[in-house]
Write a protein that holds these residues in place. Sequence first.
Motif, mmCIF file in Angstrom:
data_model
loop_
_atom_site.group_PDB
_atom_site.id
_atom_site.type_symbol
_atom_site.label_atom_id
_atom_site.label_comp_id
_atom_site.label_asym_id
_atom_site.label_seq_id
_atom_site.Cartn_x
_atom_site.Cartn_y
_atom_site.Cartn_z
ATOM 1 N N UNK B 50 6.223 -12.646 -15.297
ATOM 2 C CA UNK B 50 7.412 -13.469 -15.058
ATOM 3 C C UNK B 50 7.253 -14.310 -13.790
ATOM 4 N N UNK B 51 7.947 -15.447 -13.741
ATOM 5 C CA UNK B 51 7.980 -16.286 -12.536
ATOM 6 C C UNK B 51 9.392 -16.221 -11.982
ATOM 7 N N UNK B 52 9.550 -15.524 -10.861
ATOM 8 C CA UNK B 52 10.876 -15.333 -10.277
ATOM 9 C C UNK B 52 10.923 -15.984 -8.902
ATOM 10 N N UNK B 53 12.004 -16.709 -8.673
ATOM 11 C CA UNK B 53 12.183 -17.307 -7.346
ATOM 12 C C UNK B 53 13.336 -16.618 -6.647
ATOM 13 N N UNK B 54 13.195 -16.410 -5.348
ATOM 14 C CA UNK B 54 14.260 -15.827 -4.535
ATOM 15 C C UNK B 54 14.774 -16.918 -3.617
ATOM 16 N N UNK B 55 16.071 -17.132 -3.688
ATOM 17 C CA UNK B 55 16.681 -18.246 -2.977
ATOM 18 C C UNK B 55 17.761 -17.680 -2.078
ATOM 19 N N UNK B 56 17.914 -18.235 -0.911
ATOM 20 C CA UNK B 56 18.965 -17.743 -0.044
ATOM 21 C C UNK B 56 19.028 -18.558 1.225
ATOM 22 N N UNK B 57 20.126 -18.397 1.971
ATOM 23 C CA UNK B 57 20.251 -19.162 3.207
ATOM 24 C C UNK B 57 19.147 -18.790 4.192
ATOM 25 N N UNK B 58 18.888 -19.694 5.085
ATOM 26 C CA UNK B 58 17.820 -19.511 6.064
ATOM 27 C C UNK B 58 18.049 -18.235 6.878
ATOM 28 N N UNK B 59 17.014 -17.455 7.055
ATOM 29 C CA UNK B 59 17.110 -16.249 7.885
ATOM 30 C C UNK B 59 17.849 -15.100 7.224
ATOM 31 N N UNK B 60 17.977 -15.121 5.889
ATOM 32 C CA UNK B 60 18.769 -14.083 5.234
ATOM 33 C C UNK B 60 17.944 -12.838 4.930
ATOM 34 N N UNK B 61 16.637 -12.910 5.056
ATOM 35 C CA UNK B 61 15.824 -11.726 4.785
ATOM 36 C C UNK B 61 14.972 -11.847 3.541
ATOM 37 N N UNK B 174 5.373 -17.168 -0.081
ATOM 38 C CA UNK B 174 6.411 -17.203 0.947
ATOM 39 C C UNK B 174 6.585 -18.651 1.412
ATOM 40 N N UNK B 175 7.442 -19.382 0.735
ATOM 41 C CA UNK B 175 7.661 -20.801 1.036
ATOM 42 C C UNK B 175 6.346 -21.544 1.229
ATOM 43 N N UNK B 208 13.655 -22.027 0.063
ATOM 44 C CA UNK B 208 15.049 -22.395 0.357
ATOM 45 C C UNK B 208 15.369 -23.737 -0.305
ATOM 46 N N UNK B 209 14.450 -24.160 -1.181
ATOM 47 C CA UNK B 209 14.605 -25.431 -1.868
ATOM 48 C C UNK B 209 15.128 -25.143 -3.281
ATOM 49 N N UNK B 210 16.402 -25.454 -3.495
ATOM 50 C CA UNK B 210 17.050 -25.145 -4.774
ATOM 51 C C UNK B 210 16.313 -25.815 -5.923
ATOM 52 N N UNK B 211 15.962 -27.070 -5.730
ATOM 53 C CA UNK B 211 15.315 -27.832 -6.783
ATOM 54 C C UNK B 211 13.960 -27.207 -7.137
ATOM 55 N N UNK B 212 13.225 -26.813 -6.097
ATOM 56 C CA UNK B 212 11.913 -26.207 -6.318
ATOM 57 C C UNK B 212 12.046 -24.916 -7.114
#
Lengths: 292, 266
Positions: B50-61, B174-175, B208-212
């Motif tokens: 699977x290809x999973x992306x983790x998205x979240x505000x900056x510095x959220x962990x 990692x980004x 942290x790039x929603x589009x990406x």
Amino acid sequence: MIAQLIRAAAPKPRGAVVALAANDEMQLITIAPAAARARGVPRLVRRASGPLLLLLLWHVLSVTGLLPDTVLAGPATVLSSTAELLASGELQAAIWTSLYRALTGLLIGGSVGVALATISGLFRLGEDLVDAVMQMLRTVPSIALIPLLIIWFGIGEAPKIALIALATAFPLYINVYAGIRNVDVTLVEAGRTLGLSQAGLIRHVVLPGALPNALVGLRYSLAVAWLALVFGEQINATAGIGYLMSNAREFFQTQVIVVCLVVYALLGITVDLIVRVLERTLLSWRPAFSGT
Amino acid sequence: MVAAAIRVEATTAPTAGSALHVQDVSHQFKLHGEPLAVLERVNLQVAAGEFVAVLGPSGCGKSTLLRLVAGLEPPSAGRLFIDGELIAGPHPSRVVVFQDPTLYPWRTVWRNVALGPEAQGNLQAKRGRVAEALKLVGLTGFENAYPHQLSGGMAQRVALARALVNDPQLLILDEPLGKLDSLTRIAMQSELVSLWQNAGFTVLLVTHDVEEALFLAQRVIVFSDRPARLKTEIVNALPYPRHRGDPRLAELRHAVLAQLGLDATW
């Protein structure tokens, strides 16, 4: 297509340019900055003219008698004295003796310095045990230890080599230790994810990362090795350049003293040159600022 | 006499990748002696391939979660499993591509890529793979260049090749495109998708790039502010290759931004 995208967007590093050849393949082309190219009179000639003028002035002052031989012998006298000392083999013997002292001292002191730096750089326990002691001891000027060294080792070769070893251990210790501690932690972590063992990390990441600092330390150590040699050879020497000098002092032979000074300087320059070559070969991966 | 010809074909059949299971993981740092909760009871399942992306505000962990998956740190509480086995430390089958290329400046491009196999002691057998990986990222001909001679995009490609050469089962990103210029980023996003489709490993991407995230992943996990908790997940079933102008991507983007409390910007 992708190649074109990168070419358009990537910053160009100094000295290397990514160029697009006709067959659409990228190539690295190294371009020397214009400032590095010679202009007018060759650089070597320009730089040599200063010392040559000084030499000429010295010679003129000598032959006109303004500078008596008892104060400072002229270049002509120094040259003939050099020829005499070389012909009798005295100078060569003295150089070998002094070189042996300096290099033996450096080898002992340097090994101890590098070994201790590796221990305190790699292990926290080592740091706690070694570093505080080293930082404390390095504030003591090694020359000030001469009386103690004479009491411990007598007046033979041992105190001279011990003095050089003591003096050279610290610059290497400090720089190698700093080099190990300055290794980028992200490079260590990347190595861990690539499956490097602890020993592999030390060998492939930590030690190569500390190398630039280690070479700086080596240069410092060499510089202080000569200094310590000069001081050490004042201790009742029966051979070596220092012996030649103190003998000359007894007989007011300023020309011999000048010869010895020149030999000290030349030895220093030669060894520094060796380290520069070492730096250039071992650190060829570094982008160096070549001056403007 | 007929000589029996025995041919050994290289078996580089695409592997299915590893399955990841994050079970009740919490993590905290010590900041000025005070504990700082970074992750709170995170549960996450990633299927093999699977290809999973983790998205979240900056510095959220988000990055902390990746470090735990990579095995660079043990979690304060909870457990992480890879194919049912507890993650106890780093392993080259779970290799990380960081935001910075983290190349070894004293190694040439080739030797950077070859470090993984060298560490495993099978460099001789994997020489071909090194060349292959460099070809895959379009850097054939740069084997002898040093990292300082490369552009940011090229350096990041080397980092990618250095990861791929280990035949990862789980690629941890990692980004990895975070610091690239936008043109290079767009090009490399498409390359990542085709690499993943060809090799068949599992990908866990932090961005942290929603589009990406939406362009690349099949599933997007949205984290809350610190301490990071799982907020929502968005399944993106759009087939590959995807198109940036796809109105359905725009819709998903709107939904994700709303989750992040940013829909006023829509």
